[in-house]
Scaffold this motif. Structure first.
Motif, short mmCIF file in Angstrom:
data_model
loop_
_atom_site.label_atom_id
_atom_site.label_comp_id
_atom_site.label_asym_id
_atom_site.label_seq_id
_atom_site.Cartn_x
_atom_site.Cartn_y
_atom_site.Cartn_z
N ALA A 187 72.47 53.10 -29.03
CA ALA A 187 72.09 53.22 -28.00
C ALA A 187 72.84 52.44 -26.71
O ALA A 187 73.35 51.38 -26.71
N ARG A 188 72.77 53.36 -25.45
CA ARG A 188 73.42 52.79 -24.28
C ARG A 188 72.76 53.40 -23.31
O ARG A 188 72.23 54.85 -23.21
N GLY A 189 72.72 52.89 -22.04
CA GLY A 189 72.32 53.52 -20.73
C GLY A 189 73.28 54.41 -20.23
O GLY A 189 74.14 54.51 -20.91
N GLY A 190 72.88 55.21 -19.15
CA GLY A 190 73.78 56.15 -18.52
C GLY A 190 74.78 55.68 -17.71
O GLY A 190 74.88 54.18 -17.49
N GLY A 191 75.79 56.27 -17.34
CA GLY A 191 76.85 55.81 -16.67
C GLY A 191 78.01 56.91 -16.60
O GLY A 191 77.77 58.12 -17.07
N SER A 192 79.28 56.40 -16.09
CA SER A 192 80.36 57.38 -15.88
C SER A 192 80.94 57.77 -17.30
O SER A 192 80.50 57.05 -18.22
N ILE A 193 81.81 58.80 -17.32
CA ILE A 193 82.70 58.92 -18.51
C ILE A 193 83.52 57.66 -18.95
O ILE A 193 83.42 57.46 -20.07
N GLU A 194 83.91 57.08 -17.88
CA GLU A 194 84.77 55.98 -18.32
C GLU A 194 83.79 54.85 -18.89
O GLU A 194 84.18 54.10 -19.90
N ASP A 233 73.44 61.88 -37.08
CA ASP A 233 72.45 62.68 -37.80
C ASP A 233 71.54 63.51 -36.76
O ASP A 233 71.18 64.57 -36.88
N ARG A 234 71.19 62.58 -35.74
CA ARG A 234 70.40 63.14 -34.38
C ARG A 234 70.87 62.56 -33.12
O ARG A 234 71.27 61.52 -33.20
N ARG A 235 70.51 63.74 -32.24
CA ARG A 235 71.01 63.23 -30.95
C ARG A 235 69.97 63.13 -29.96
O ARG A 235 69.23 64.09 -30.20
N ALA A 236 69.74 61.94 -29.54
CA ALA A 236 68.51 61.69 -28.67
C ALA A 236 68.95 61.77 -27.13
O ALA A 236 70.20 61.18 -26.87
N PRO A 237 68.19 62.58 -26.21
CA PRO A 237 68.84 62.73 -24.89
C PRO A 237 68.87 61.10 -24.03
O PRO A 237 69.46 60.95 -23.14
N THR A 238 67.82 60.36 -24.39
CA THR A 238 67.83 58.97 -23.74
C THR A 238 67.43 58.08 -25.09
O THR A 238 66.74 58.52 -25.92
N PRO A 239 67.42 56.83 -24.83
CA PRO A 239 67.07 55.83 -25.73
C PRO A 239 65.82 55.82 -26.03
O PRO A 239 65.33 55.50 -27.32
N THR A 240 64.81 56.18 -24.87
CA THR A 240 63.21 56.25 -25.14
C THR A 240 62.96 57.44 -26.12
O THR A 240 62.19 57.34 -26.91
N ALA A 241 63.66 58.47 -25.83
CA ALA A 241 63.63 59.69 -26.78
C ALA A 241 63.95 59.23 -28.32
O ALA A 241 63.21 59.79 -29.24
N ALA A 242 64.94 58.54 -28.34
CA ALA A 242 65.50 58.03 -29.84
C ALA A 242 64.23 57.38 -30.40
O ALA A 242 63.85 57.55 -31.62
N GLU A 244 61.15 57.96 -29.93
CA GLU A 244 60.29 58.87 -30.28
C GLU A 244 60.43 59.55 -31.45
O GLU A 244 59.70 59.92 -32.24
N MET A 245 61.57 59.64 -31.49
CA MET A 245 62.25 60.58 -32.67
C MET A 245 62.11 59.75 -33.99
O MET A 245 61.77 60.21 -35.09
N ALA A 246 62.24 58.15 -33.80
CA ALA A 246 62.43 57.49 -34.90
C ALA A 246 60.95 57.33 -35.87
O ALA A 246 60.94 57.35 -36.89
N VAL A 247 59.85 57.22 -34.89
CA VAL A 247 58.59 57.26 -35.73
C VAL A 247 57.65 58.01 -35.22
O VAL A 247 57.69 58.39 -33.98
N PRO A 248 56.61 58.37 -35.73
CA PRO A 248 55.80 59.21 -35.26
C PRO A 248 54.34 58.54 -34.34
O PRO A 248 54.61 57.10 -34.49
N VAL A 249 53.57 59.06 -34.00
CA VAL A 249 52.61 58.27 -33.30
C VAL A 249 51.45 57.78 -34.36
O VAL A 249 50.92 58.70 -34.99
N ARG A 250 51.13 56.61 -34.12
CA ARG A 250 50.07 56.10 -35.05
C ARG A 250 48.67 56.68 -34.91
O ARG A 250 48.00 56.94 -35.79
N GLY A 251 48.15 57.00 -33.69
CA GLY A 251 47.06 57.41 -33.49
C GLY A 251 47.25 58.95 -34.12
O GLY A 251 45.87 59.48 -34.56
N GLU A 252 48.08 59.62 -33.98
CA GLU A 252 48.12 60.97 -34.40
C GLU A 252 48.16 61.12 -35.89
O GLU A 252 47.40 62.00 -36.62
N LEU A 253 48.70 59.99 -36.57
CA LEU A 253 48.63 59.93 -37.99
C LEU A 253 47.42 59.68 -38.41
O LEU A 253 46.74 60.33 -39.42
N ALA A 254 46.74 58.67 -37.79
CA ALA A 254 45.10 58.33 -38.15
C ALA A 254 44.28 59.63 -37.94
O ALA A 254 43.51 59.74 -38.92
#
Length: 455
Positions: A187-194, A233-242, A244-254
């Motif tokens: 992961a890394r935050g946003g920035g220029s191409i450089e 293997d997967r691309r996330a648009p943002t670190p926060t989205a990554a 969310e992709m990594a783990v499910p919601v515990r409440g939803e699983l319960a």
């Protein structure tokens, strides 16, 4: 020349780039009309944010100097930058095409992300907002064990650190002190191409493609795309989205587990309820017990009435037959005469009964003789004796008789109780003999006194 051109900026295309063993970089800058040699000392080369390659248009800053060995002038480069975003994109596309030709971005290389990883490895800067966003999102959705590998995310050496971190996570021992992650997030935050160029470096791309652990790439914002995104293997648009992709919601699983449990209970109880409904429906169709017994009771009543009438009819017929009989002495004498004639016709003689009686008497006599021969007391009349112990059991040997305290001698005319001379009682009562008795005394004394004595 060195005094007049102490600092210059040149724009041109790189050509003949060579990195010496000492770390210095030698190259040429050229345009449509001219070419000039250039050199970057090791310290400057280490601070580059990209790898210089032939054909890349750059802007070089430095000073002109001469090289006496060749009588040529050259530029000693203090900084080297890509000449505009277009040149960077061209270099990026060139690298992407080369790595894609090797199959590093092939869809069949992609692996599935584990549904619920126990340990998540994060490759990012430990001081930025990215790691805090990831940890916060994981804590909200499903608290997991996170291992952070701190790296530089831009500038000189960032690509090497990111590649080393990805390979280092894969080399961890699953049973070691640091748990081996089930999933990696680069992961890394946003920035220029450089700023994001470190994640376009070939070393990072190859490390992600060769990783034995599934990787989620979360570099930049949603509009930013790097070669690391293609290799992951997967691309996330943002670190926060990554996160969310990594783990499910515990409440939803319960909730899902509770829903499955409820569906399971309903599935188990539904056949019972349906069976109860079918049983009630069938029970309602069954006739009442009294309705089942009424026809049988009626039949019993009819049979009883028929029996009563039948007995009355039979008695009436018998009474009529009896009244029709005309009993008289003449009729009885005639019946007796007929019976006597039938009896005489049987030819019965006393000899038949006598012969059978004689055969039965002979068979009985043979059985009686066998019985007498097998009677154990028959030999007593000839002088034999049955020796029994106190419980009535037969004694068959002298040693067994000597071990008994008392014996019973059964003669033909009665029983005589004696004690063996070898027993303790017999020895105490019998005095020690001083001399051998005479022959006359032996003849007159009973023979059994040698073994037994009278009590």
């Amino acid at each position: 020349m060195e005094e007049r051109f102490g600092f210059v900026r040149l724009r041109g295309e790189l050509s003949g780039v060579k990195r010496a063993a000492s770390g210095h970089v030698y190259l040429c800058l050229k345009d449509e009309a001219a070419v000039i040699d250039g050199v970057m000392w090791r310290g400057t080369a280490q601070r580059l944010t990209f790898a210089p390659e032939d054909g890349v248009e750059v802007v070089a800053s430095g000073k002109l100097t001469t090289y006496p060995g060749r009588s040529k002038y050259q530029i000693v480069i203090d900084s080297l930058e890509i000449a505009g975003e277009g040149a960077l994109l061209a270099l990026l596309e060139k690298t992407r095409a080369r790595l894609a030709a090797e199959g590093l971005f092939a869809p069949e290389r992609k692996r599935a992300i584990p549904f619920l990883p126990r340990t998540i490895g994060v490759v990012t800067s430990p001081t930025g907002a990215v790691i805090r966003d990831i940890l916060h999102r994981l804590a909200d959705r499903f608290p997991s064990h996170v291992v952070v590998w701190p790296v530089l995310v831009q500038g000189q050496g960032a690509a090497e650190q990111v590649a080393a971190a990805v390979r280092g996570f894969g080399a961890l021992d699953p049973a070691g002190a640091v748990p081996r992650p089930d999933l990696l997030i680069v992961a890394r935050g946003g920035g220029s191409i450089e700023d994001l160029w470190a994640f376009n470096e070939e070393a990072v791309v190859r490390a992600i493609a060769d990783s034995s652990i599934p990787v989620i790439s979360a570099v930049g914002h949603e509009t930013d795309t790097t070669l690391a995104d293609h290799a992951a293997d997967r691309r996330a648009p943002t670190p926060t989205a990554a996160a969310e992709m990594a783990v499910p919601v515990r409440g939803e699983l319960a909730a899902a587990v509770a829903d499955y449990a409820a569906r399971k209970r309903r599935a188990i109880l539904r056949p019972v309820a349906m069976g109860r409904e079918r049983l009630d429906a069938r029970a309602q169709r069954l006739p009442r017990p009294d309705a089942l017994l009424q026809p049988q009771a009626q039949k019993v009543d009819e049979l009883a009435e028929r029996l009563r009438r039948g007995l009355a009819d039979r008695a009436g017929r018998g009474r009529e037959q009896l009244s029709e009989l005309r009993l008289s002495p003449t009729v009885l004498q005639r019946g007796l005469r007929d019976a006597r004639e039938r009896l005489e016709g049987q030819r019965l003689t006393p000899l038949l009964a006598t012969l059978r009686l004689q055969r039965e008497r002979e068979r009985f006599g043979a059985l009686e003789r066998v019985h007498l021969s097998l009677d154990p007391k028959a030999p007593l009349a000839r002088g034999f004796v049955l020796v029994k112990d106190a419980s009535g059991q037969l004694v068959r040997s002298r040693s067994a008789a000597a071990a008994k305290p008392s014996l019973a001698l059964e003669f033909a005319d009665g029983v005589l109780n004696v004690a063996p001379s070898g027993s303790a009682k017999g020895q105490a009562a019998r005095p020690r003999a001083a001399k051998r008795p005479s022959a006359a005394a032996e003849e007159t004394a009973p023979r059994q006194e040698e073994l037994f004595r009278r009590e």
